[in-house]
Motif scaffolding. Structure first.
Motif: not given
Length: 169
Positions: A6, A9, A39
């Protein structure tokens, strides 16, 4: 603590958002920053994403949303984010100055030029100017050849100095 996937991203969305913002594609920047926030990145990246989102929202004329987000950022855990959000809020809420039409320079929309074959910067072809000829030399009759005596004074002074040093040595 956010997981590494995460975090990566969110970092990628942050970079995409910055690139879009710098290219003037503010709606794309808003989408990228919101995607990065979704995210759930770490505290510092979350603050950076939200600060950039405030700028992008302001650029897309969504000032009220930007003001609300700045209000939330005033309670962010990161001290730098809190300070920057207060500064942004001050700027966003500042009264808009009126500018006269003659003060403004109109910049054409360059987005349409990418698709067209017309290239306005290549239209104007100017001939290079020929270089100016050098000025003609002055005739010797106009040149001041009168000696002001400084050269003789310097020569005599140098000779006395060298002679004095030779006599003492």
């Amino acid at each position: 603590m956010p997981d590494v996937a995460n975090q990566k991203r969110a970092q990628a969305a942050y970079q995409l958002g910055q690139q879009a913002f710098e290219r003037g594609r503010y709606a794309d920047a808003v989408a990228a920053f919101e995607q990065g926030i979704a995210h759930q990145p770490g505290i510092s990246l979350d603050g950076e994403l939200k600060l950039w989102l405030v700028n992008a929202l302001t650029a897309t004329d969504r000032r009220q949303e930007a003001i609300e987000l700045c209000g939330k950022l005033a309670r962010h855990p990161n001290l730098d984010v809190r300070k920057q959000s207060k500064q942004l809020l001050y700027i966003i809420q500042a009264p808009k100055l009126e500018a006269k039409e003659e003060w403004l320079t109109k910049i054409p929309d360059l987005a349409t030029l990418e698709d067209s074959n017309e290239k306005p910067w290549q239209k104007i072809l100017t001939k290079p100017r020929p270089p100016k000829p050098p000025p003609p030399p002055l005739p010797l009759s106009e040149v001041n050849t009168w000696d002001n005596g400084f050269a003789w004074v310097a020569l005599i002074g140098s000779a006395l100095l060298v002679g004095g040093l030779w006599w003492l040595g």
